[in-house]
Scaffold this motif. Structure first.
Motif, PDB file in Angstrom:
ATOM      1  N   VAL A  77      44.730 -13.014 -58.779  1.00 26.71           N
ATOM      2  CA  VAL A  77      44.453 -11.722 -58.164  1.00 26.71           C
ATOM      3  C   VAL A  77      42.967 -11.447 -58.297  1.00 26.71           C
ATOM      4  O   VAL A  77      42.432 -11.376 -59.398  1.00 26.71           O
ATOM      5  N   LEU A  78      42.326 -11.306 -57.158  1.00 26.68           N
ATOM      6  CA  LEU A  78      40.893 -11.028 -57.154  1.00 26.68           C
ATOM      7  C   LEU A  78      40.652  -9.547 -57.361  1.00 26.68           C
ATOM      8  O   LEU A  78      41.484  -8.718 -56.983  1.00 26.68           O
ATOM      9  N   PRO A  79      39.520  -9.171 -57.937  1.00 25.37           N
ATOM     10  CA  PRO A  79      39.233  -7.752 -58.092  1.00 25.37           C
ATOM     11  C   PRO A  79      39.035  -7.116 -56.726  1.00 25.37           C
ATOM     12  O   PRO A  79      38.696  -7.795 -55.755  1.00 25.37           O
ATOM     13  N   PRO A  80      39.251  -5.788 -56.633  1.00 18.85           N
ATOM     14  CA  PRO A  80      39.102  -5.130 -55.336  1.00 18.85           C
ATOM     15  C   PRO A  80      37.667  -5.239 -54.839  1.00 18.85           C
ATOM     16  O   PRO A  80      36.717  -5.221 -55.626  1.00 18.85           O
ATOM     17  N   THR A  81      37.548  -5.358 -53.540  1.00 14.14           N
ATOM     18  CA  THR A  81      36.224  -5.470 -52.942  1.00 14.14           C
ATOM     19  C   THR A  81      35.583  -4.106 -52.824  1.00 14.14           C
ATOM     20  O   THR A  81      36.238  -3.080 -52.907  1.00 14.14           O
TER      21      THR A  81
ATOM     22  N   MET B  89      44.440   0.925 -49.617  1.00 15.16           N
ATOM     23  CA  MET B  89      45.560   0.277 -48.938  1.00 15.16           C
ATOM     24  C   MET B  89      45.365  -1.238 -48.834  1.00 15.16           C
ATOM     25  O   MET B  89      46.327  -1.968 -48.630  1.00 15.16           O
ATOM     26  N   GLN B  90      44.140  -1.715 -48.997  1.00 18.48           N
ATOM     27  CA  GLN B  90      43.881  -3.149 -48.945  1.00 18.48           C
ATOM     28  C   GLN B  90      43.972  -3.804 -50.318  1.00 18.48           C
ATOM     29  O   GLN B  90      43.919  -5.025 -50.416  1.00 18.48           O
ATOM     30  N   GLU B  91      44.093  -3.026 -51.367  1.00 15.05           N
ATOM     31  CA  GLU B  91      44.159  -3.583 -52.716  1.00 15.05           C
ATOM     32  C   GLU B  91      45.516  -4.207 -52.991  1.00 15.05           C
ATOM     33  O   GLU B  91      46.535  -3.792 -52.445  1.00 15.05           O
ATOM     34  N   TYR B  92      45.490  -5.207 -53.857  1.00  6.93           N
ATOM     35  CA  TYR B  92      46.728  -5.787 -54.355  1.00  6.93           C
ATOM     36  C   TYR B  92      46.596  -5.937 -55.854  1.00  6.93           C
ATOM     37  O   TYR B  92      45.602  -6.509 -56.298  1.00  6.93           O
ATOM     38  N   PRO B  93      47.450  -5.435 -56.626  1.00  9.88           N
ATOM     39  CA  PRO B  93      48.650  -4.677 -56.301  1.00  9.88           C
ATOM     40  C   PRO B  93      48.295  -3.258 -55.867  1.00  9.88           C
ATOM     41  O   PRO B  93      47.278  -2.703 -56.285  1.00  9.88           O
TER      42      PRO B  93
END
Length: 155
Positions: free
Chosen positions: A51-55, A118-122
């Protein structure tokens, strides 16, 4: 034979193989980690993932009080409100009242943050619902101001 103009060994050049080798080694190590972790997991249907950190936000927003940043936010908010409220597009284009311009800026920040969340995971569901509510509240506030004001608002 002996060459008359022998200057010694040729100059050494840095090899490009070392950085490429390190990169390939890192890829192999990460692949092995994912393979071993999925093989050792207790749940056969569970998969491993990185899981990459949020951009950072797509819209570069300077949070300083410079006039340029404020104008960009105002135009972005006006455009996004025009997409969300198509019935009020003519009034949104003509609006010059400072309270509405402040709402445009606030809406730009809230809508951009909502898009990023909304683009973040999780997904952070609570925060997403909170920002959806903020956006809808700002939309309602803009509609109230547009419908309750008289012609002096659009001078």
């Amino acid at each position: 034979m002996y060459e008359p103009y022998c200057y010694g060994e040729p100059p050494r050049k840095l090899s490009r193989g070392l950085p490429i080798g390190i990169t390939l080694l890192a890829i192999v190590v990460i692949g092995a980690y994912l393979f071993v972790s999925s093989a050792l997991s207790n749940d056969p249907h569970q998969t491993s993932a990185i899981v990459l950190p949020p951009t950072r936000p797509n819209v570069k927003i300077a949070l300083s009080f410079s006039e340029g940043a404020t104008m960009r936010l105002m135009h972005l908010g006006r455009a996004r409100l025009g997409m969300a409220l198509p019935r009020y597009r003519p009034q949104l284009r003509q609006a010059r009242e400072p309270c509405l311009l402040d709402l445009f800026e606030a809406y730009a920040l809230a809508a951009t943050t909502l898009d990023d969340l909304m683009q973040e995971y999780p997904a952070r569901v609570e925060l997403i619902s909170e920002y959806r509510q903020v956006c809808s509240d700002l939309q309602a506030e803009v509609v109230v101001l547009l419908t309750l004001t008289d012609e002096r608002l659009f001078s």
